[in-house]
Design a protein around this motif. Sequence first.
Motif, PDB file in Angstrom:
ATOM      1  N   ALA A 289       0.831  -1.215   0.000  1.00  0.00           N
ATOM      2  CA  ALA A 289       0.000   0.000   0.000  1.00  0.00           C
ATOM      3  C   ALA A 289       0.862   1.260   0.000  1.00  0.00           C
ATOM      4  CB  ALA A 289      -0.934  -0.001   1.206  1.00  0.00           C
ATOM      5  N   ALA A 290       1.957   1.234   0.757  1.00  0.00           N
ATOM      6  CA  ALA A 290       2.825   2.409   0.835  1.00  0.00           C
ATOM      7  C   ALA A 290       3.534   2.687  -0.483  1.00  0.00           C
ATOM      8  CB  ALA A 290       3.852   2.222   1.954  1.00  0.00           C
ATOM      9  N   SER A 291       3.680   1.658  -1.340  1.00  0.00           N
ATOM     10  CA  SER A 291       4.388   1.842  -2.610  1.00  0.00           C
ATOM     11  C   SER A 291       3.476   2.303  -3.748  1.00  0.00           C
ATOM     12  CB  SER A 291       5.069   0.532  -3.013  1.00  0.00           C
ATOM     13  OG  SER A 291       4.091  -0.456  -3.327  1.00  0.00           O
ATOM     14  N   LEU A 292       2.159   2.256  -3.541  1.00  0.00           N
ATOM     15  CA  LEU A 292       1.228   2.622  -4.608  1.00  0.00           C
ATOM     16  C   LEU A 292       1.019   4.129  -4.659  1.00  0.00           C
ATOM     17  CD1 LEU A 292      -1.471  -0.199  -4.281  1.00  0.00           C
ATOM     18  CD2 LEU A 292       0.662  -0.182  -5.601  1.00  0.00           C
ATOM     19  N   GLN A 293       0.578   4.606  -5.807  1.00  0.00           N
ATOM     20  CA  GLN A 293       0.361   6.034  -6.018  1.00  0.00           C
ATOM     21  C   GLN A 293      -1.121   6.313  -6.251  1.00  0.00           C
ATOM     22  OE1 GLN A 293       2.796   7.335  -9.269  1.00  0.00           O
ATOM     23  NE2 GLN A 293       4.670   6.443  -8.412  1.00  0.00           N
ATOM     24  N   PRO A 294      -1.692   7.283  -5.491  1.00  0.00           N
ATOM     25  CA  PRO A 294      -3.106   7.640  -5.729  1.00  0.00           C
ATOM     26  C   PRO A 294      -3.298   8.216  -7.119  1.00  0.00           C
ATOM     27  CG  PRO A 294      -2.051   9.210  -4.234  1.00  0.00           C
ATOM     28  CD  PRO A 294      -1.076   8.097  -4.441  1.00  0.00           C
ATOM     29  N   GLY A 295      -4.396   7.845  -7.743  1.00  0.00           N
ATOM     30  CA  GLY A 295      -4.678   8.291  -9.097  1.00  0.00           C
ATOM     31  C   GLY A 295      -4.173   7.346 -10.151  1.00  0.00           C
ATOM     32  N   ARG A 296      -3.070   6.663  -9.860  1.00  0.00           N
ATOM     33  CA  ARG A 296      -2.518   5.692 -10.821  1.00  0.00           C
ATOM     34  C   ARG A 296      -2.886   4.267 -10.443  1.00  0.00           C
ATOM     35  NH1 ARG A 296       3.849   4.124 -11.687  1.00  0.00           N
ATOM     36  NH2 ARG A 296       3.471   2.483 -13.253  1.00  0.00           N
ATOM     37  N   HIS A 297      -2.651   3.917  -9.180  1.00  0.00           N
ATOM     38  CA  HIS A 297      -2.933   2.556  -8.730  1.00  0.00           C
ATOM     39  C   HIS A 297      -4.293   2.419  -8.036  1.00  0.00           C
ATOM     40  CE1 HIS A 297       1.567   2.589  -8.896  1.00  0.00           C
ATOM     41  NE2 HIS A 297       1.354   1.414  -9.454  1.00  0.00           N
ATOM     42  N   TYR A 298      -4.806   3.507  -7.497  1.00  0.00           N
ATOM     43  CA  TYR A 298      -6.096   3.450  -6.807  1.00  0.00           C
ATOM     44  C   TYR A 298      -6.740   4.825  -6.838  1.00  0.00           C
ATOM     45  CZ  TYR A 298      -3.567   5.449  -2.799  1.00  0.00           C
ATOM     46  OH  TYR A 298      -2.806   6.239  -1.988  1.00  0.00           O
ATOM     47  N   ARG A 299      -8.058   4.831  -6.638  1.00  0.00           N
ATOM     48  CA  ARG A 299      -8.834   6.069  -6.640  1.00  0.00           C
ATOM     49  C   ARG A 299      -9.434   6.269  -5.247  1.00  0.00           C
ATOM     50  NH1 ARG A 299     -12.227   4.804 -10.375  1.00  0.00           N
ATOM     51  NH2 ARG A 299     -10.949   5.585 -12.097  1.00  0.00           N
ATOM     52  N   VAL A 300      -9.355   7.491  -4.717  1.00  0.00           N
ATOM     53  CA  VAL A 300      -9.816   7.796  -3.359  1.00  0.00           C
ATOM     54  C   VAL A 300     -11.210   8.411  -3.415  1.00  0.00           C
ATOM     55  CG1 VAL A 300      -9.331   9.087  -1.247  1.00  0.00           C
ATOM     56  CG2 VAL A 300      -7.443   8.172  -2.606  1.00  0.00           C
ATOM     57  N   ASP A 301     -12.106   7.922  -2.532  1.00  0.00           N
ATOM     58  CA  ASP A 301     -13.449   8.487  -2.377  1.00  0.00           C
ATOM     59  C   ASP A 301     -13.528   9.127  -0.994  1.00  0.00           C
ATOM     60  OD1 ASP A 301     -16.079   9.143  -2.199  1.00  0.00           O
ATOM     61  OD2 ASP A 301     -16.876   7.112  -2.411  1.00  0.00           O
ATOM     62  N   PRO A 302     -13.198  10.442  -0.879  1.00  0.00           N
ATOM     63  CA  PRO A 302     -13.126  11.062   0.456  1.00  0.00           C
ATOM     64  C   PRO A 302     -14.463  11.118   1.174  1.00  0.00           C
ATOM     65  CG  PRO A 302     -12.891  12.716  -1.269  1.00  0.00           C
ATOM     66  CD  PRO A 302     -12.855  11.379  -1.945  1.00  0.00           C
ATOM     67  N   ARG A 303     -15.564  11.264   0.425  1.00  0.00           N
ATOM     68  CA  ARG A 303     -16.859  11.404   1.091  1.00  0.00           C
ATOM     69  C   ARG A 303     -17.230  10.140   1.857  1.00  0.00           C
ATOM     70  NH1 ARG A 303     -22.733  13.096  -1.573  1.00  0.00           N
ATOM     71  NH2 ARG A 303     -23.942  12.761   0.328  1.00  0.00           N
ATOM     72  N   HIS A 304     -17.033   8.969   1.224  1.00  0.00           N
ATOM     73  CA  HIS A 304     -17.391   7.706   1.868  1.00  0.00           C
ATOM     74  C   HIS A 304     -16.195   7.038   2.533  1.00  0.00           C
ATOM     75  CE1 HIS A 304     -20.565   8.294  -1.225  1.00  0.00           C
ATOM     76  NE2 HIS A 304     -21.348   7.883  -0.236  1.00  0.00           N
ATOM     77  N   ARG A 305     -15.051   7.730   2.522  1.00  0.00           N
ATOM     78  CA  ARG A 305     -13.830   7.210   3.151  1.00  0.00           C
ATOM     79  C   ARG A 305     -13.515   5.803   2.652  1.00  0.00           C
ATOM     80  NH1 ARG A 305     -12.669  10.459   7.742  1.00  0.00           N
ATOM     81  NH2 ARG A 305     -11.446   8.797   8.661  1.00  0.00           N
ATOM     82  N   ASP A 306     -13.416   5.687   1.349  1.00  0.00           N
ATOM     83  CA  ASP A 306     -13.173   4.393   0.722  1.00  0.00           C
ATOM     84  C   ASP A 306     -12.194   4.571  -0.436  1.00  0.00           C
ATOM     85  OD1 ASP A 306     -13.315   1.712   0.303  1.00  0.00           O
ATOM     86  OD2 ASP A 306     -15.351   1.706  -0.521  1.00  0.00           O
ATOM     87  N   VAL A 307     -11.638   3.463  -0.916  1.00  0.00           N
ATOM     88  CA  VAL A 307     -10.722   3.491  -2.056  1.00  0.00           C
ATOM     89  C   VAL A 307     -11.162   2.432  -3.070  1.00  0.00           C
ATOM     90  CG1 VAL A 307      -8.750   4.330  -0.731  1.00  0.00           C
ATOM     91  CG2 VAL A 307      -9.110   1.884  -0.969  1.00  0.00           C
ATOM     92  N   GLU A 308     -10.869   2.700  -4.314  1.00  0.00           N
ATOM     93  CA  GLU A 308     -11.145   1.747  -5.394  1.00  0.00           C
ATOM     94  C   GLU A 308      -9.823   1.352  -6.040  1.00  0.00           C
ATOM     95  OE1 GLU A 308     -13.345   1.537  -9.775  1.00  0.00           O
ATOM     96  OE2 GLU A 308     -13.555   3.314  -8.481  1.00  0.00           O
TER      97      GLU A 308
END
Length: 662
Positions: A289-308
């Motif tokens: 998880a620490a090696s992944l990059q937001p936007g490239r490896h996963y998408r953040v949903d701040p409202r529901h506090r979740d990731v895709e």
Amino acid sequence: MNASTLQIAVWTPTRVPPLTRGLDALVDRCIGYWQRRSARLHQLRNTAEEVIRLAPQLRICSDAVLRERLTGYREQFRRPDRVSEPVLREALAAVREAATRTIGLEPFPEQILGALALYRGFLAEMATGEGKTLTAGLAAVLFGWTRRPCHVVTVNDYLAERDAAWMRPLFEFCGVTSGCVLSTMDAAARRRAYACDVTYTTSKEVVADFLRDRLALGAAGSHPARLWLAQLVGTQPHPAPCVQRGLHTAIVDEADSVLIDEAVTPLIISASTNTPAEEEIYRRAWAVAASLQPGRHYRVDPRHRDVELLPPGRAALEEAWETVPRYWRSPWRREQLLRQALVAREFFHRNVQYVVQDRQVILVDEFTGRLMPHRRWRAGLHQLIEAREGLPLTPPDQTLARLSFQRFFRLYRHLCGMTGTAQEAAAEFWHVYRLPVLVIPRHRPCIREQWPDCVFPDTESKWRAVVEEIGRVHATGRPVLVGTRSVAASEELARRLREAGLEFNLLNATRHREEAAIVAQAGQPGRITIATNMAGRGTDIKLGPGVAALGGLHVIATEKHESPRIDRQLYGRAGRQGDPGSARAFLSLEDELFRRFLPGSLRRALTHMLRHWVPGSERAAAAACVLAQHRAAREAYRQRLRVLRHDTWLDESLSFVPPERL
């Protein structure tokens, strides 16, 4: 048959009425409006006035005569359904006189009105400083006379112990036994406390004891009639003695905190499972998880506090997960663990959701700023955060029993409560708990000034303005109380005040032991107090000498909360019992409320307007804050309903089973 077992069978209901839906819910909402109509307050006020009129004839009675009268009322209250209105008035008047003689405080008419509201099953909204502790004590005497279990539930051990000790002389004079259950007590001490007529405790302790008793009773514990029959015919062995003697009446202090803010928090009874191989799995998941990059490896949903997780992220997971134990080779299981690690990375931060003390991760209550040393996150989240901090991993837990607070409190046959803020959630209190809200008028009118909110485009400019306001008010000699949402925010403000040469008291989750003492002194002349959120809730802030003439306590909120109730609780620390005071909120468009619950395009537009001093920009930002709070409250309500439906499904489908069968 064991006496404790018998009483649990008598006083614990086996089923909770389901929530209404559709047209039934609409009709039920109308009934709720009717139950909390102003005419109900008028009726109770008339009764309270009649109670006050009985005071002169009781004041001339000797202690012996008053005790004799109280004993007579106690015998009549053994059958509460047979207590007439005149008897209720006379009994409450006698209890009021007893309170005057034993604890030196003569209850106000508004406190008598509050006690009547509790006895009639209302949730009484009483402003800060209006004497909720004494109000609960008056009602507890009436409930204690029935000899059925009465639990006075509050938010922490300090308040439970303080209130029990303060009310004990009144209870003893009225022939009512009282006890207190604290987190440090063993089973024998808890059993003695629950055996009393009135028991003061916290929500966490009463739910945990209930779950442990259900586990001790085994699978038949949720069906009392079946348990009776099985023990009569000898097919069910006698279980270990239960700690509680059942659930019948609950008086919930700070009811909005217990029944709303903590409603979705499940209390879990668990046992540790020692599997050393899993430690490497959690550490590996965090490393990925620490090696992944937001936007490239996963998408953040701040409202529901979740990731895709995105395809590149799944590819990285496949590469790192080649050699793992068989249990973790399932694509679904390992993906869920990685998503949990990403949630820990994005939404759980040190000194905000948790602190590290003595090489342990300790949770921080989001709504009160208090530490929760005996709680853990579930589904591997706790272990992943320990891996993040480089700490030894605690063994994962195996759940033996779980129950949310909102489902538990619906088990009581008579539920009532008090809080300073209930109107905003009146519909939910009725829909979920069948509690009509009744607003008790203040003993003295509130003269607190609500200064206009200040909105800034970024956090830096907000903090500068907060420090300037503290310095300006402090220069007049007035005390200042500053509320922050996290430990990190309180430390940041403390750093800035040191740089400005201002002395202050800091109260956050790392100083929870001094909480009450620090908050109680916040009204002294020239005192500056920084407190996380609602720390010290339940402790009165009395103004020092000369402070009222200067304008009273000034409260500063450094961030708005998802619920306006919590903002109102913070503002209510000033202006108690007719004292002067003032309050103001400082907001930034970078605050969590705006980031989670406002569209990015709207936030950027408001930022541009504020930076360029566009006319009407502050009014637009204030309206956006109302919109964000509305969306946040709606989302939180939906989450509470989802948890309640899930608890109902678990209760109907799985029930409770003995630990050895899990």
